[in-house]
Enzyme design. Structure first.
Site, mmCIF file in Angstrom:
data_model
loop_
_atom_site.group_PDB
_atom_site.id
_atom_site.type_symbol
_atom_site.label_atom_id
_atom_site.label_comp_id
_atom_site.label_asym_id
_atom_site.label_seq_id
_atom_site.Cartn_x
_atom_site.Cartn_y
_atom_site.Cartn_z
ATOM 1 C CD GLU A 6 -36.978 52.212 -32.228
ATOM 2 O OE1 GLU A 6 -37.750 51.386 -31.727
ATOM 3 O OE2 GLU A 6 -37.122 52.666 -33.377
ATOM 4 C CE LYS A 51 -36.065 49.448 -34.558
ATOM 5 N NZ LYS A 51 -37.091 48.479 -34.919
HETATM 6 P P1 13P Z 1 -39.013 51.658 -39.314
HETATM 7 O O1 13P Z 1 -37.912 50.735 -39.787
HETATM 8 O O2 13P Z 1 -40.177 51.719 -40.238
HETATM 9 O O3 13P Z 1 -38.471 52.987 -38.869
HETATM 10 O O4 13P Z 1 -39.625 50.970 -38.018
HETATM 11 C C1 13P Z 1 -38.782 50.382 -37.113
HETATM 12 C C2 13P Z 1 -39.312 50.539 -35.763
HETATM 13 O O5 13P Z 1 -39.477 49.571 -35.045
HETATM 14 C C3 13P Z 1 -39.603 51.892 -35.307
HETATM 15 O O6 13P Z 1 -39.855 51.864 -33.943
#
Ligand code: 13P
Length: 340
Positions: A178, A220
């Site tokens: 991510e 992600k």
């Molecule tokens: P949000 O969808 O609230 O951005 O959170 C997702 C997430 O896992 C952020 O690390």
């Protein structure tokens, strides 16, 4: 490394018409969410809230392929003594764990951070495997203004993501990678596109150097979107188009799936954007959601911390999960929102 096994888990995480519930708020983050409903953040309240979500039987079975958990939740038991991780598994969803220890200030780079948590990570992964986790998440945070991101921040975060991902794969779990370009600033959508492209290019380069096999990861990313304080907010079509353009430039087709974060978008915007991208397919990878706030905000409000509102909270969660599941196959419409 058993790449067939990792690829199998990754494919379950992006099963058609399903997506991921990000319920891995750290104690600090969930405390802030609870403040919005004036609820004290005790271990029991955190357990009750998560249990309400995981026991939303229809939503979990039909629309949720995986759940990301915080350490505390992975070890917690439901009110009746069942491990919460077993409640998730019984619904058919894959349990995952947040592994990073959060963004920390990056020296000599004002306003920038590098995500920490690599020390002892192989041992932590081994323990989480025993506790039932089959995938993990690591969030790198890239902020944007006229001066940043710097190369140092992009590089340090991509390198950490790659080291984390390699440790996960070696330990038998799927890394959810991510790199989040924040939407908090005043930058426009094109500046977000530029920063996102840079972060993704560098991340995939570092994944390659680290020996990570792309068939066994989930990406992600953020969507390409204007900062919240930007005077020029892009329309939904523009967000979908520019996000797909950057992803096609950066994400190899070997990656099984991309599961977006919501990053502060409203529930309906996050759904609409995902829908428009899937409707513009065919795409080289599965495209779905891994939302935290956009999936949970309505449910949290409907629940309000009250036992008598559990069913209302579950209804709100089921609705958002269903709308996002439709969007994950390009079959959502705003009429369906209103019908509910
Ligand atoms: P949000 O969808 O609230 O951005 O959170 C997702 C997430 O896992 C952020 O690390």
């Amino acid at each position: 490394m058993n790449i067939e096994k990792l690829n199998g888990i990754a494919n379950r995480m992006v099963a058609p018409g399903k997506g991921i519930l990000a319920a891995d708020e750290s104690t600090g983050s969930i405390t802030k969410r609870f403040e919005s409903i004036k609820l004290e953040s005790t271990e029991t309240n955190r357990r009750d809230y998560r249990e309400m979500l995981f026991r939303s039987a229809d939503a979990m079975k039909s629309y949720i392929s995986g759940v990301i958990l915080f350490d505390e939740t992975l070890r917690q038991k439901a009110e009746d003594g069942t491990a919460l991780v077993d409640v998730i598994k019984a619904s058919g969803a894959v349990p995952g764990i947040k592994l990073d220890k959060g963004p920390k200030p990056l020296p000599f780079c004002p306003g920038e951070t590098v995500t920490e948590g690599l020390d002892g990570l192989a041992e932590r992964v081994a323990e989480y495997v025993k506790l039932g986790a089959e995938f993990a998440k690591w969030r790198a945070v890239i902020d944007v203004n006229e001066k940043i991101p710097s190369y140092n921040a992009i590089n340090a975060n991509a390198h950490a993501l790659a080291r984390y991902a390699a440790i996960c794969q070696a330990g038998g779990i799927v890394p959810m990678v991510e790199p989040e370009v924040l939407m908090d600033g005043a930058h426009d959508i094109d500046r977000c596109a530029e920063a996102t492209e840079w972060a993704l290019k560098e991340t995939f380069q570092q994944l390659y150097y680290a020996g990570v096999q792309l068939e066994g990861i989930i990406l992600k990313p953020n969507m390409v979107i204007a900062g919240k304080k930007s005077a020029r907010q892009a329309g939904r079509e523009e967000v979908a188009e520019k996000t797909l353009k950057v992803l096609k430039r950066c994400v190899p087709a070997a990656v099984p799936g991309i599961a977006f974060l919501s990053g502060g978008q409203s529930g309906e915007d996050a759904t609409a954007h995902l829908h428009l991208m899937n409707a513009a397919g065919p795409l080289p990878w599965k495209l779905t959601f891994s939302y935290g706030r956009a999936l949970q905000a309505d449910a949290l409000k409907a629940w309000g911390g009250k036992r008598e509102n559990v069913a209302a909270g579950q209804r709100a969660f089921a609705h958002r999960a269903k709308m996002n599941a439709l969007a994950a196959s390009g079959r959502w419409s705003s009429e369906q929102e209103k019908a509910a």
